[in-house]
Scaffold this motif. Structure first.
Motif, short mmCIF file in Angstrom:
data_model
loop_
_atom_site.label_atom_id
_atom_site.label_comp_id
_atom_site.label_asym_id
_atom_site.label_seq_id
_atom_site.Cartn_x
_atom_site.Cartn_y
_atom_site.Cartn_z
N LEU A 94 -9.70 1.58 8.71
CA LEU A 94 -10.10 1.06 7.40
C LEU A 94 -9.44 1.79 6.24
O LEU A 94 -9.95 1.81 5.13
N GLY A 137 -13.48 9.62 -2.87
CA GLY A 137 -13.89 8.23 -3.10
C GLY A 137 -14.27 7.46 -1.85
O GLY A 137 -15.12 6.57 -1.89
N HIS A 138 -13.64 7.80 -0.72
CA HIS A 138 -13.89 7.02 0.50
C HIS A 138 -15.11 7.52 1.28
O HIS A 138 -15.51 6.87 2.25
N PRO A 172 -18.37 7.78 0.34
CA PRO A 172 -19.45 6.78 0.28
C PRO A 172 -19.12 5.51 1.07
O PRO A 172 -20.02 4.89 1.64
N LEU A 173 -17.85 5.12 1.13
CA LEU A 173 -17.49 3.94 1.93
C LEU A 173 -17.85 4.18 3.39
O LEU A 173 -18.35 3.27 4.08
N ILE A 211 -8.23 8.40 -3.68
CA ILE A 211 -9.01 9.18 -4.66
C ILE A 211 -9.83 10.20 -3.88
O ILE A 211 -10.67 9.82 -3.06
N ALA A 230 -22.94 10.79 -0.85
CA ALA A 230 -22.83 10.08 0.42
C ALA A 230 -23.54 10.83 1.55
O ALA A 230 -24.26 10.22 2.36
N GLY A 245 0.79 -1.23 0.00
CA GLY A 245 0.00 0.00 0.00
C GLY A 245 0.82 1.27 0.00
O GLY A 245 0.56 2.20 -0.75
N HIS A 301 -1.89 4.29 1.87
CA HIS A 301 -2.84 3.20 2.12
C HIS A 301 -2.44 2.40 3.36
O HIS A 301 -2.03 1.26 3.28
N GLY A 323 -18.69 14.91 -6.38
CA GLY A 323 -20.02 14.30 -6.37
C GLY A 323 -20.15 13.22 -5.31
O GLY A 323 -21.21 13.05 -4.71
N ALA A 324 -19.07 12.50 -5.06
CA ALA A 324 -19.12 11.41 -4.08
C ALA A 324 -19.52 11.94 -2.70
O ALA A 324 -20.30 11.32 -1.98
N GLY A 359 -6.42 4.51 4.54
CA GLY A 359 -5.99 5.57 3.72
C GLY A 359 -6.44 5.30 2.29
O GLY A 359 -6.09 4.28 1.70
N HIS A 360 -7.21 6.24 1.75
CA HIS A 360 -7.75 6.08 0.40
C HIS A 360 -7.25 7.21 -0.49
O HIS A 360 -7.20 8.36 -0.06
#
Lengths: 328, 341
Positions: B126, B134-135, B137-138, B131, B172, B113, B117, B167-168, B128-129
């Motif tokens: 959970l 992007g995270h 919504p997760l 984008i 979310a 990672g 990450h 947008g994410a 390091g993301h």
């Protein structure tokens, strides 16, 4: 065993898996109150309630990500896209999240999730609603990509996909939902990664999957009238691809045609042709030919759409060509 | 760090919250560990021991330390690529983090990672993301899973202020509010998305007001004051845990380093004068001064603490340096997991 539609076969799979495992839930647009845009989820809201059959706003990126997050902490989401055309809005979650988390966490976070919905063209829906994205998704390590062509495989593969601990992309088809076939009752699992010889012959191999299986079977029927017997290898899973099934057939027939819904350039057929030249070079009696959608956005007009799509005559012509027979 | 100079200029924080002296000491230690760890990261990057992108948290330590002090060990954390500080604040082993940054087999992600990450399943950390947006919504999905199982955990989701234009984020937060998911959306507003100032990127400059679009409770807090961050997060966590209502919490902070190790600390998009002005409110100094005024720490005590965390960081460095490269056969491991069901 009873005759059922592809739609009902999927419904059975969802229902049985949700009964079997309460971590499984279905989420997407119109899956609940509306009973599914294509009625695949009919009756599920009534049986399982709104926590497990979740209507979302029109927000593909958002609910695909909600699925991945829920999968990270132990649920087993089935995310329905009304079509894969709309799933392009969610592709970041499929490619950058679902397909990557296991690897970049060093194996700590498996993502057991199914992304499913109809793929490819229906009838006269034109450019934005008629695309096949098998090659796009099959390109990505970390995903499994499944595309059943018959009701029995639809049931068996969806049940396997839901039980799989990895992200599975599951391609259906608007034009397949009403097709009928024998579907085994109850527990019936089709292994992911295993092709199926849908028809046996020794003159030529047609490698195909998904909706195109129907075309291949019709083409095989017509070719048989001229005494041409073809193997129809239904891949069923695009990734991981069943190399042994393809090469075993081509070693027998020495000729191959690859039939797919999508576009030619960097398509699934290109991968199959490459596998064949590597595995069966000395067995080939003719170059591998491909049948696919014309290299254009899908047009609306009936005649243009027909010209753009792969079909039975194009498949027959390709088989005759690899057999060095004159076109009829 | 010119501590004496900073001390003169730093205004002490207030100790009027409900932390104990021991907890305050713990927060000071957490921030100092993050600082010393990342100073060595910069050194390791210059030496080529760390590769790729490396985004430092220096200046923002109060956010990770204060917010994570407000949650339970069974709650979930998800964050961005600027994740070293939060990983340390959560209690991840400095050894496993440094080994990951060095790309070694003993790294927390086995060298797969890297800096962006960091993951630790045992601590519900959970990741390091990478984008932007992007995270988010997760995080909503983790909140959904908590609610689905009827648990009383919460999900704490860190993000930078530039996320609010994606947008994410919008998708979310809408669903989190619509479905009442137990999530704290914590924005670390460090004023710049890479080199673009907030005012040049967002139509609304008071970021927390974005929550009004989702009928979501919102607040903002001084991100250089670790006790204030903790208090504000506690309120958001309480709302998530007991009412299952999400909160948008804007934490106003500032990064003292460049966006990553690849760019200058100041110059093109922000002035040296601006940076120096913000550095007067170094979060470590803000707490230290307050504790010193209250007689909770003195110079020798601070020096001892500093030596203690420096030793931990040196140990992490030595461990990482000695750890082997990942075996080549691991290249094809963990692409897919064997399904056992």
């Amino acid at each position: 065993m009873a005759v059922a539609t592809y739609r009902d076969a999927l419904n059975q799979a969802l229902k049985e898996e949700m009964q079997r495992d309460d971590r499984v839930f279905l989420m997407g647009e119109e899956v609940g109150v509306y009973q599914g845009a294509y009625k695949v989820s009919k009756g599920l809201l009534q049986e399982f309630g709104e926590m497990r059959v979740v209507d979302t706003p029109i927000t593909e990126l958002g609910f695909a990500g909600i699925g991945v997050g829920a999968a990270m902490v132990g649920l087993r989401p089935v995310i329905e896209f009304m079509t894969w055309n709309f799933a392009l809005l969610a592709i970041d979650q499929v490619v950058n999240a679902a397909a990557k988390l296991l690897y970049m966490s060093g194996g700590q976070f498996p993502i057991p999730i199914v992304f499913r919905g109809p793929n490819g063209a229906a009838l006269q829906l034109s450019a934005q609603h008629s695309q096949a994205f098998d090659a796009w998704l099959a390109h990505i390590p970390g995903l499994k990509v499944v595309s059943p062509g018959t009701p029995a495989d639809a049931k068996g593969l969806l049940k396997s996909a839901i039980r799989d601990d990895n992200p599975v992309v599951f391609f259906e088809g608007e034009m397949l939902y009403n097709t009928k076939g024998d579907v085994p009752d109850g527990e019936y699992l089709t292994p992911i990664g295993q092709a199926d010889l849908k028809r046996e012959g020794d003159h030529c191999t047609i490698v195909t999957y998904g909706k195109s299986v129907l075309l291949a079977m019709q083409a095989a029927d017509q070719l048989a009238k001229d005494g041409i017997r073809v193997d129809v290898v239904d891949l069923r899973t695009v990734r991981p691809m069943d190399v042994n099934a393809i090469s075993a057939s081509v070693r027998k027939t020495n000729r191959a045609v690859v039939l797919e819904e999508g576009w030619e350039v960097c398509g699934v057929g290109a991968q199959v042709a490459d596998l064949i030249q590597r595995e069966c070079f000395d067995d080939l009696d003719a170059p591998v030919l491909r049948v696919h959608q014309a290299d254009v956005p899908m047009p609306y007009a009936r005649n243009l759409e027909r010209a753009a799509k792969p079909d039975v005559p194009k498949t027959i012509a390709a088989v005759r060509k690899v057999m060095y027979l004159e076109e009829r | 760090m010119a501590q004496a100079k900073a001390r003169r200029k730093t205004e002490a924080g207030s100790l009027s919250d409900d932390t104990t002296a021991a907890e305050r000491h713990g927060l000071l230690r957490s921030m100092l560990l993050q600082r010393r760890f990342e100073e060595r990261c910069a050194e390791a990057y210059a030496l080529g021991k760390i590769g790729g992108f490396c985004h430092l948290y220096i200046g923002q330590e109060a956010v990770g330390a204060g917010a994570i002090a407000a949650i339970r060990s069974d709650d979930y954390i998800i964050t961005t690529y600027r994740d070293h500080g939060q990983a340390l604040a959560r209690g991840m082993s400095p050894r496993s983090i440094m080994a990951e940054l060095f790309g070694r087999a003993d790294g927390c992600a086995r060298g797969k990672g890297g800096s962006m990450h960091l993951f630790d399943r045992s601590l519900n950390f959970l990741g390091g993301h990478g984008i932007v947006g992007g995270h988010v919504p997760l995080a909503a999905g983790i909140g959904f899973a908590i609610k689905y199982r009827g648990g009383d955990q919460v999900c704490l989701c860190f993000m930078g202020e530039s996320v609010v234009n994606t947008g994410a984020f919008h998708e979310a937060l809408n669903m989190a509010s619509l479905w009442k998911l137990p999530v704290v959306f914590l924005i670390e507003n460090n004023r710049y998305g890479m080199g673009t100032a907030l005012e040049r990127a967002s139509s609304i400059h008071d970021i927390y007001l974005r929550a009004a679009s989702y009928d979501m409770p919102r607040a903002f807090v001084d991100g250089q004051d670790v006790l204030a961050v903790r208090t504000a997060t506690l309120e958001a966590v309480r709302r998530a845990r007991s009412e299952s209502v999400p909160t948008l919490l804007e934490v106003r902070t500032y990064r003292f380093m460049g966006h990553s190790m690849s760019d200058a600390v100041a110059g093109t998009y922000r002035s040296k004068a601006e940076l120096e002005e913000y550095m007067k409110r170094d979060p470590i100094m803000v707490l230290r001064m307050a504790m010193q005024d209250a007689g909770e720490i003195d110079d020798p005590g601070m020096a001892r603490l500093d030596e203690e965390v420096k030793a931990i960081v040196q140990d992490a460095w030595d461990f990482a340096d000695a750890s082997p490269e990942p075996p080549l056969e691991s290249l094809f491991e963990d692409v897919l997991v064997e399904t056992t069901t």
